[in-house]
Design an enzyme around this catalytic site. Structure first.
Site, PDB file in Angstrom:
ATOM      1  N   LYS A   1      30.871  37.835  44.351  1.00 52.48           N
ATOM      2  CA  LYS A   1      32.208  38.114  44.545  1.00 52.48           C
ATOM      3  C   LYS A   1      32.808  38.220  43.093  1.00 52.48           C
ATOM      4  O   LYS A   1      33.088  37.519  42.208  1.00 52.48           O
ATOM      5  CB  LYS A   1      33.438  37.298  45.457  1.00 52.48           C
ATOM      6  CG  LYS A   1      35.087  37.715  44.933  1.00 52.48           C
ATOM      7  CD  LYS A   1      35.943  37.305  45.740  1.00 52.48           C
ATOM      8  CE  LYS A   1      36.745  37.466  46.422  1.00 52.48           C
ATOM      9  NZ  LYS A   1      37.264  37.306  44.658  1.00 52.48           N
TER      10      LYS A   1
ATOM     11  N   LYS B   1      34.076  31.457  49.316  1.00 52.22           N
ATOM     12  CA  LYS B   1      34.574  31.282  48.197  1.00 52.22           C
ATOM     13  C   LYS B   1      33.008  30.312  47.392  1.00 52.22           C
ATOM     14  O   LYS B   1      32.856  29.939  49.301  1.00 52.22           O
ATOM     15  CB  LYS B   1      35.931  30.908  48.040  1.00 52.22           C
ATOM     16  CG  LYS B   1      36.750  31.934  48.183  1.00 52.22           C
ATOM     17  CD  LYS B   1      37.219  32.709  47.011  1.00 52.22           C
ATOM     18  CE  LYS B   1      38.110  33.659  46.714  1.00 52.22           C
ATOM     19  NZ  LYS B   1      39.263  33.158  46.414  1.00 52.22           N
TER      20      LYS B   1
ATOM     21  N   CYS C   1      59.509  12.480  15.802  1.00 55.70           N
ATOM     22  CA  CYS C   1      58.122  11.941  15.841  1.00 55.70           C
ATOM     23  C   CYS C   1      57.943  11.091  16.352  1.00 55.70           C
ATOM     24  O   CYS C   1      58.145   9.811  16.083  1.00 55.70           O
ATOM     25  CB  CYS C   1      57.090  12.502  14.062  1.00 55.70           C
ATOM     26  SG  CYS C   1      55.619  11.471  14.063  1.00 55.70           S
TER      27      CYS C   1
ATOM     28  N   CYS D   1      55.694   8.048  13.257  1.00 54.55           N
ATOM     29  CA  CYS D   1      57.225   8.063  12.284  1.00 54.55           C
ATOM     30  C   CYS D   1      58.431   8.032  12.474  1.00 54.55           C
ATOM     31  O   CYS D   1      59.659   7.393  11.750  1.00 54.55           O
ATOM     32  CB  CYS D   1      56.660   8.321  11.250  1.00 54.55           C
ATOM     33  SG  CYS D   1      57.305  10.334  11.063  1.00 54.55           S
TER      34      CYS D   1
ATOM     35  N   CYS E   1      54.048   9.743   7.105  1.00 56.71           N
ATOM     36  CA  CYS E   1      53.791   9.861   8.362  1.00 56.71           C
ATOM     37  C   CYS E   1      52.222   9.205   8.715  1.00 56.71           C
ATOM     38  O   CYS E   1      51.483  10.392   7.882  1.00 56.71           O
ATOM     39  CB  CYS E   1      54.250  11.164   9.375  1.00 56.71           C
ATOM     40  SG  CYS E   1      53.093  11.015  10.249  1.00 56.71           S
TER      41      CYS E   1
HETATM   42  S1  IVH Z   1      34.529  44.853  48.809  1.00 56.66           S
HETATM   43  C1  IVH Z   1      38.116  45.842  51.551  1.00 56.66           C
HETATM   44  N1  IVH Z   1      33.467  43.898  47.566  1.00 56.66           N
HETATM   45  O1  IVH Z   1      37.544  40.938  45.384  1.00 56.66           O
HETATM   46  C2  IVH Z   1      37.882  45.519  50.382  1.00 56.66           C
HETATM   47  N2  IVH Z   1      35.285  43.085  47.274  1.00 56.66           N
HETATM   48  O2  IVH Z   1      40.259  40.425  47.524  1.00 56.66           O
HETATM   49  C3  IVH Z   1      36.690  46.419  50.137  1.00 56.66           C
HETATM   50  N3  IVH Z   1      35.556  42.131  45.082  1.00 56.66           N
HETATM   51  O3  IVH Z   1      40.243  42.817  44.373  1.00 56.66           O
HETATM   52  C4  IVH Z   1      36.283  45.166  49.010  1.00 56.66           C
HETATM   53  N4  IVH Z   1      33.375  42.135  44.173  1.00 56.66           N
HETATM   54  O4  IVH Z   1      38.150  43.887  44.100  1.00 56.66           O
HETATM   55  C5  IVH Z   1      34.309  43.677  47.338  1.00 56.66           C
HETATM   56  N5  IVH Z   1      31.444  43.242  45.888  1.00 56.66           N
HETATM   57  C6  IVH Z   1      32.712  42.933  46.240  1.00 56.66           C
HETATM   58  C7  IVH Z   1      33.651  41.855  45.285  1.00 56.66           C
HETATM   59  C8  IVH Z   1      34.960  42.475  46.069  1.00 56.66           C
HETATM   60  C9  IVH Z   1      34.878  41.298  43.599  1.00 56.66           C
HETATM   61  C10 IVH Z   1      37.079  41.840  44.564  1.00 56.66           C
HETATM   62  C11 IVH Z   1      37.834  42.954  45.142  1.00 56.66           C
HETATM   63  C12 IVH Z   1      38.934  42.165  45.716  1.00 56.66           C
HETATM   64  C13 IVH Z   1      39.035  40.314  45.296  1.00 56.66           C
HETATM   65  C14 IVH Z   1      39.089  40.026  47.257  1.00 56.66           C
END
Ligand code: IVH
Length: 669
Positions: free
Chosen positions: A116, A315, A409, A412, A431
């Protein structure tokens, strides 16, 4: 050449250049030298100049940016750009998998897992293979149209690399700035007095949302494609893996860190694997995206209002740089500037323990709404001072009172004045805080470079009254030092000889040491190179000073005011009487004023041959190179300059005319 011949040649050149751009920016496998590539571009630029009617929007020459626009128009996306539901840990991912298996009434679900990307989500529209539009995500329904900016990204194909493109497609992907390039850009901006970006995502967003796409063109952005949001006139790929392959086949850059997993456990392991490799990747990722691979299965799952039911973002654990603000204190700088500093519960940020982070100024504290007791995210970009990026709200937590700048300050007690965004202590050298910091600056590496004078020592010297003015440093005797706790026989001798050795000092370093507002090492060298002696610098008027290349009105005012002040002139006299000898600038900087500078020549020069020009540069300590890169300092453009000029513009390299070059050359002699 006839127009028909030109047309053929232009087409061939575009195909070639596009192919080499793709090899270089998408595949990372260049086949030709920079020089050969430049040659192709140069030929294309000149042909398009002769036959402007043959210029097209997909020509590689369009990548250098277009004139600024008044606004970024709002556009409606062809299909809404959805977001992803987040899973914070493996169990939440397993819960997602349970929902999927239940809905599909099957056990063998294949998931694709990919990074991501932590950049900016972008929609690209192609009609008959031609890029016609680029837009930011915006609120998902409407975004900002940024087509000229998108065109400057070399990893984005201007025309799909396929013989039979679909009637229309919309591709989604992420624009981002790789970490190395981000740091380079920040260094470049900082050196020029601009404030830089807090992180690569902000840098990417700031670069893409420019009204002037020529600025975007100088920003090292890349683009990874990951979704076909719409396809007309062809069938959509049946799986996500094939979707990525299709995108690659059209000429897009796709990330290789992707995996087809047979079940959720495999997906979770791959998430863990990527988490471990995260710090080694050249760009920021903040998790993985887990999606059902099969399109048919996706169709069965369907959508919620804002997110698909067939995908989830898993995440990464937040990086260790989240910590608690124990207190916010105010630090008094050398110039009296008051900087709010967050004192933190110590935290390890990529191998370095951080316990303080700057909050820059009162406005920043208010904007980020950081208060003592808050959880905050800390960032250390490159070698800069750690900064508080943002506050992390904690549900249900009772917060303390907001921070306010003091009116006196804290060191000082002098009144505090406000200048623009900043607050200053008006105490001047009386100062103790300002005084201690100016001593630290005076003895620092780029200044007198006196070893053995750390902050604690300086503090002791000032607090005990041993040193009451900078000049007192040169009056120090062994007896006095031994009275200070920190010194023994040997260390006292060492410090005294270091002080003695520092007495002969080149002008540039001395000017820098004085701590004149806005005079850093670079400006100090300019002044020294220009005036040659301290006497001349002291005599210079504001007007004279502004006449120097790279010296702006603020610097000029600062310098003139500094030397107009009696106590500063007295200090200089006193230092001289104590044996400080300021040596002429030429010895160090004058003989090699172009040291470390790289020049590239393009086009014909009126007064010199290329060889003569090269010799001039080299005799002044500079280097001449045949191709333009980000490392080039100056491009000298003569008559009929080639593509090197365009490349220089793209990279933001300083361009000199022959006359300007002559001035630079004369100054050095
Ligand atoms: S797929 C239907 N793949 O992460 C949504 N999103 O909320 C399909 N993002 O802003 C998204 N890398 O733009 C997908 N490899 C990836 C991604 C990705 C980053 C972003 C996306 C969005 C947020 C997800």
């Amino acid at each position: 050449m006839t127009k028909a011949e030109a047309e053929k040649r232009i087409e061939k050149l575009r195909r070639e250049i596009n192919r080499h751009d793709h090899l270089y920016y998408v595949r990372n496998r260049p086949e030709i030298s920079d020089a050969a590539y430049d040659e192709l571009r140069r030929e294309l630029v000149s042909l398009e100049e002769v036959f402007p009617e043959l210029a097209t929007p997909d020509s590689p020459t369009q990548r250098i940016g277009a004139p600024p626009r008044d606004e970024l128009p709002s556009v409606r996306h062809l299909n809404p750009m959805l977001s992803l539901e987040s899973a914070m840990d493996a169990d939440e991912a397993r819960a997602f998998d349970t929902r999927v298996r239940r809905a599909l009434e099957r056990e063998d679900i294949h998931y694709t897992v990919e990074p991501k990307f932590d950049g900016l989500s972008v929609e690209l529209v192609y009609e008959a293979g031609l890029l016609v539009r680029g837009a930011t995500r915006g609120d998902g329904t409407n975004g900002e149209e940024i087509t000229p900016n998108i065109r400057t990204i070399r990893a984005v194909p201007l025309r799909l690399t396929t013989k039979r493109p679909p009637v229309r497609i919309a591709v989604r992907g992420e624009a981002l700035m790789p970490l190395g390039e981000f740091q380079e850009l920040n260094r470049w901006m900082t050196e020029r007095g601009e404030s830089g970006f807090a992180n690569p995502r902000n840098a990417a967003a700031g670069s893409l949302r420019q009204l002037d796409s020529r600025i975007t063109a100088r920003r090292p952005l890349t683009f990874f494609a990951y979704e076909i949001m719409l396809i007309e006139g062809a069938d959509p790929p049946d799986t996500h893996m094939n979707e990525l392959e299709t995108l690659a086949g059209w000429g897009f850059r796709i990330d290789p860190h992707k995996k087809l997993c047979r079940d959720i456990e495999e997906a979770i392991s791959f998430h863990k694997e990527l988490a471990g490799r995260r710090d080694g990747l050249p760009f920021e990722i903040d998790g993985v995206v887990i999606q059902i691979d099969s399109r048919a299965d996706r169709d069965v799952m369907g959508y919620r209002t804002r997110s698909p039911r067939w995908a989830i973002a898993l995440k990464f654990e937040p990086r260790k740089e989240v910590t608690t603000v124990e207190d916010i204190v105010v630090q008094v700088g050398r110039t009296g500037k008051l900087t709010p500093v967050a004192l933190l519960r110590p935290v390890d940020v990529s191998g370095v323990t951080v316990s303080r982070a700057t909050l820059h100024n009162a406005g920043e504290v208010a904007k980020k709404d950081v208060r003592p007791g808050d959880r905050v995210k800390i960032e250390r970009a490159g070698d800069v001072i750690p900064a508080v990026v943002e506050r992390i709200p904690v549900r249900g937590a009772r917060r303390r009172k907001p921070f306010h700048m003091p009116t006196a300050c804290p060191v000082c007690g002098s009144p505090v004045s406000e200048e623009g965004a900043y607050h200053f202590c008006t105490g001047g050298p009386s100062c103790p805080a300002q005084f201690k910091r100016s001593i630290m600056h005076f003895v620092s590496k780029g200044a007198l470079d006196i070893d053995g004078l750390g902050y604690k020592t300086v503090e002791a010297m000032v607090d005990t009254g041993t040193v009451k003015s900078i000049a007192d440093l040169f009056r120090l005797g062994k007896e006095q030092l031994l009275k200070l706790e920190r010194f023994a026989d040997r260390s006292a001798d060492n410090l005294l000889s270091a002080i003695e050795a520092s007495k002969t000092i080149p002008l540039a370093r001395f000017l820098y040491a004085l701590g004149i507002r806005n005079v850093g090492e670079h400006v100090a060298r300019l002044l020294a190179g220009h005036y040659g002696s301290l006497g001349n610098v002291m005599k210079a008027t504001e007007e004279d000073l502004v006449g120097i290349r790279e010296v702006g009105p603020e610097v000029a005012r600062g310098v003139a005011r500094f030397f107009a002040e009696r106590r500063n002139r007295d200090l200089i006299d006193e230092l001289r009487s104590l044996g400080v000898r300021i040596t002429a600038a030429r010895a160090r900087t004058g003989a090699h004023p172009l040291e470390g500078k790289t020049f590239v020549f393009t086009g014909g020069l009126g007064n010199y041959t290329r060889d003569e020009a090269r010799r001039i540069v080299e005799s002044l300590g500079g280097k001449v190179s045949s191709s333009v890169s980000a490392k080039t300092d100056y491009v000298v453009a003569g008559t009929d300059p080639g593509s090197k000029l365009a490349r220089a513009r793209t990279l933001g390299v300083t361009i000199l005319s022959e006359e300007e070059f002559e001035k630079v050359a004369k100054k050095g002699r």
